[in-house]
Write a protein that holds these residues in place. Structure first.
Motif, PDB file in Angstrom:
ATOM      1  N   HIS A   1       2.231  12.396  -1.069  1.00 46.06           N
ATOM      2  CA  HIS A   1       1.892  13.773  -0.692  1.00 46.06           C
ATOM      3  C   HIS A   1       3.006  14.709  -1.131  1.00 46.06           C
ATOM      4  CE1 HIS A   1       0.151  17.137   1.406  1.00 46.06           C
ATOM      5  NE2 HIS A   1       1.254  17.301   2.134  1.00 46.06           N
TER       6      HIS A   1
ATOM      7  N   LEU B   1      -6.332  12.097   9.703  1.00 48.06           N
ATOM      8  CA  LEU B   1      -5.027  11.446   9.710  1.00 48.06           C
ATOM      9  C   LEU B   1      -4.380  11.635  11.075  1.00 48.06           C
ATOM     10  CD1 LEU B   1      -3.731  12.478   6.174  1.00 48.06           C
ATOM     11  CD2 LEU B   1      -5.011  10.437   6.838  1.00 48.06           C
TER      12      LEU B   1
ATOM     13  N   ARG C   1      -7.857   7.764  -4.735  1.00 50.95           N
ATOM     14  CA  ARG C   1      -7.294   6.442  -4.997  1.00 50.95           C
ATOM     15  C   ARG C   1      -6.922   6.326  -6.477  1.00 50.95           C
ATOM     16  NH1 ARG C   1     -11.444   4.174  -3.761  1.00 50.95           N
ATOM     17  NH2 ARG C   1     -10.997   3.822  -1.548  1.00 50.95           N
TER      18      ARG C   1
ATOM     19  N   ALA D   1      -4.504   3.366   3.716  1.00 52.08           N
ATOM     20  CA  ALA D   1      -4.707   2.658   2.448  1.00 52.08           C
ATOM     21  C   ALA D   1      -4.948   1.176   2.701  1.00 52.08           C
ATOM     22  CB  ALA D   1      -3.488   2.842   1.543  1.00 52.08           C
TER      23      ALA D   1
ATOM     24  N   LEU E   1      -8.822  12.419   0.296  1.00 53.50           N
ATOM     25  CA  LEU E   1      -7.857  11.546  -0.361  1.00 53.50           C
ATOM     26  C   LEU E   1      -8.454  10.984  -1.641  1.00 53.50           C
ATOM     27  CD1 LEU E   1      -6.439   9.548   2.699  1.00 53.50           C
ATOM     28  CD2 LEU E   1      -5.606  11.706   1.714  1.00 53.50           C
TER      29      LEU E   1
ATOM     30  N   ARG F   1       0.875  -1.166   0.000  1.00 53.43           N
ATOM     31  CA  ARG F   1       0.000   0.000   0.000  1.00 53.43           C
ATOM     32  C   ARG F   1       0.912   1.216   0.000  1.00 53.43           C
ATOM     33  NH1 ARG F   1      -2.310   0.341   6.208  1.00 53.43           N
ATOM     34  NH2 ARG F   1      -0.324  -0.077   7.263  1.00 53.43           N
TER      35      ARG F   1
ATOM     36  N   ALA G   1       2.545  11.870   4.206  1.00 53.96           N
ATOM     37  CA  ALA G   1       2.601  10.723   3.292  1.00 53.96           C
ATOM     38  C   ALA G   1       2.487   9.407   4.060  1.00 53.96           C
ATOM     39  CB  ALA G   1       3.888  10.758   2.477  1.00 53.96           C
TER      40      ALA G   1
ATOM     41  N   GLY H   1       1.225   5.781   0.148  1.00 51.51           N
ATOM     42  CA  GLY H   1       0.694   7.119   0.344  1.00 51.51           C
ATOM     43  C   GLY H   1       1.593   8.128  -0.340  1.00 51.51           C
TER      44      GLY H   1
ATOM     45  N   SER I   1      -2.924  12.732  -1.751  1.00 49.92           N
ATOM     46  CA  SER I   1      -3.592  13.871  -1.126  1.00 49.92           C
ATOM     47  C   SER I   1      -4.203  14.778  -2.179  1.00 49.92           C
ATOM     48  CB  SER I   1      -2.585  14.662  -0.292  1.00 49.92           C
ATOM     49  OG  SER I   1      -1.613  15.266  -1.142  1.00 49.92           O
TER      50      SER I   1
ATOM     51  N   ILE J   1      -1.142   8.957   5.217  1.00 54.22           N
ATOM     52  CA  ILE J   1      -2.005   8.595   4.082  1.00 54.22           C
ATOM     53  C   ILE J   1      -1.832   7.108   3.779  1.00 54.22           C
ATOM     54  CG2 ILE J   1      -2.388   8.926   1.609  1.00 54.22           C
ATOM     55  CD1 ILE J   1      -1.620  11.880   2.036  1.00 54.22           C
ATOM     56  N   MET J   2      -0.585   6.647   3.762  1.00 49.52           N
ATOM     57  CA  MET J   2      -0.327   5.227   3.529  1.00 49.52           C
ATOM     58  C   MET J   2      -1.033   4.356   4.570  1.00 49.52           C
ATOM     59  SD  MET J   2       3.210   3.133   3.978  1.00 49.52           S
ATOM     60  CE  MET J   2       2.942   3.250   5.765  1.00 49.52           C
TER      61      MET J   2
ATOM     62  N   LEU K   1      -2.918   5.819  -2.428  1.00 46.50           N
ATOM     63  CA  LEU K   1      -3.719   6.985  -2.087  1.00 46.50           C
ATOM     64  C   LEU K   1      -2.872   8.242  -2.176  1.00 46.50           C
ATOM     65  CD1 LEU K   1      -5.763   5.780   1.038  1.00 46.50           C
ATOM     66  CD2 LEU K   1      -6.385   5.656  -1.393  1.00 46.50           C
TER      67      LEU K   1
END
Length: 288
Positions: free
Chosen positions: A212, A268, A279, A238, A277, A208, A231, A210, A246, A234-235, A244
């Motif tokens: 940013h 977050l 995908r 996921a 977010l 997965r 980042a 993330g 930003s 965000i990960m 994913l």
């Protein structure tokens, strides 16, 4: 892709390191280097202060022209290279010249940033950060066994490093079961993350990721700042196989050929306010 040639006698970049020199030529997205290491050269002495990592984290793929080099992995495995040897050295190694003759080689894999001297001062720049990790790594380690899992993660890291380099990024560090990478563009970062996902899938692994974009602080051996933490967070939200990004990244991707879908609004951990977010759904081939 086009018919072209370059000469090491007319390099696009020359990097000098203690007891060594690297002549670099560019073939569009491919970067090739000629490494010349003098007798007495050793990575852990001459390059480690530049890299700031315990071992060399670059993947080297090339051919020895003259001289001899010994490479040693963190587990103690060693390999000696001589003239005419085509070699592959995974990340996580030390190396040193053997004998009284310089070791000269051509490297096709690691030359975009290897051996490049950084500014000694901390520097703040705008960058796109990619954080990845292997899904269910604890369970997988238990199923595969320690030795097999170590080899599999090493292969994952090698392929991830190559994917990052291919998309003009920089591997900042490995994280045990993932990577942190820095890119100078949002599209390259997302395509790099997708390439890492594809490479992992080929090994029977799922990741997965993330992504940013924000201002980060460069140090000798790391990247710091809220953008890095964002980042990572965000990960963390996921699902398996998801990349994913930003809203900041989305704003920079207009006309990129990348397709996204709404992944919802998320709180977050450790960051103020809810974040929208997106995908990654599909990506068209990057323009040549």
């Amino acid at each position: 892709m086009r018919l072209q040639r370059r000469r090491f006698s007319e390099p696009s970049d020359v990097r000098t390191i203690p007891h060594g020199r690297i002549d670099v030529v560019d073939l569009d997205d491919t970067v090739v280097g000629r490494m010349t290491y003098e007798p007495g050269w050793r990575w852990s002495i001459d390059v480690q202060p530049i890299a700031g990592t315990d071992t060399c984290q670059y993947h080297h793929l090339g051919v020895t022209l003259s001289g001899r080099l010994r490479a040693q992995m963190a587990d103690g495995t060693e390999l000696e290279l001589g003239p005419g040897d085509v070699f592959e050295i995974p990340p996580g190694h030390d190396a040193w010249v053997i004998g009284d003759e310089p070791w000269v080689s051509v490297d096709f894999e690691a030359m975009r940033t290897y051996g490049r001297q950084g500014d000694a001062r901390d520097e703040r720049i705008l960058a796109t950060m990619v954080f990845t990790d292997i899904v269910d790594s604890t369970r997988s380690a238990r199923e595969f066994g320690a030795a097999r899992w170590r080899d599999l993660v090493g292969e994952h890291n090698r392929k991830a490093s190559a994917a990052i380099d291919r998309h003009r990024g920089r591997l900042v560090k490995t994280t045990g079961d993932g990577v942190l990478a820095q890119f100078d563009g949002a599209e390259r970062a997302v395509r790099g993350a997708a390439a890492i996902r594809e490479a992992a899938h080929g090994l029977g692994l799922e990741i997965r990721a993330g992504v940013h974009t924000g201002e980060v602080e460069l140090t000798a051996d790391d990247v710091r700042g809220i953008a890095v933490h964002t980042a990572a967070r965000i990960m963390a939200v996921a699902e398996s196989g998801e990349i994913l990004v930003s809203a900041t990244v989305m704003d920079l991707l207009d006309g990129s050929g990348l397709t996204f879908e709404d992944a919802g609004i998320h709180e977050l951990k450790g960051l103020h306010g809810a974040r929208q977010l997106y995908r990654l759904e599909a990506l068209e081939p990057s323009p040549k």
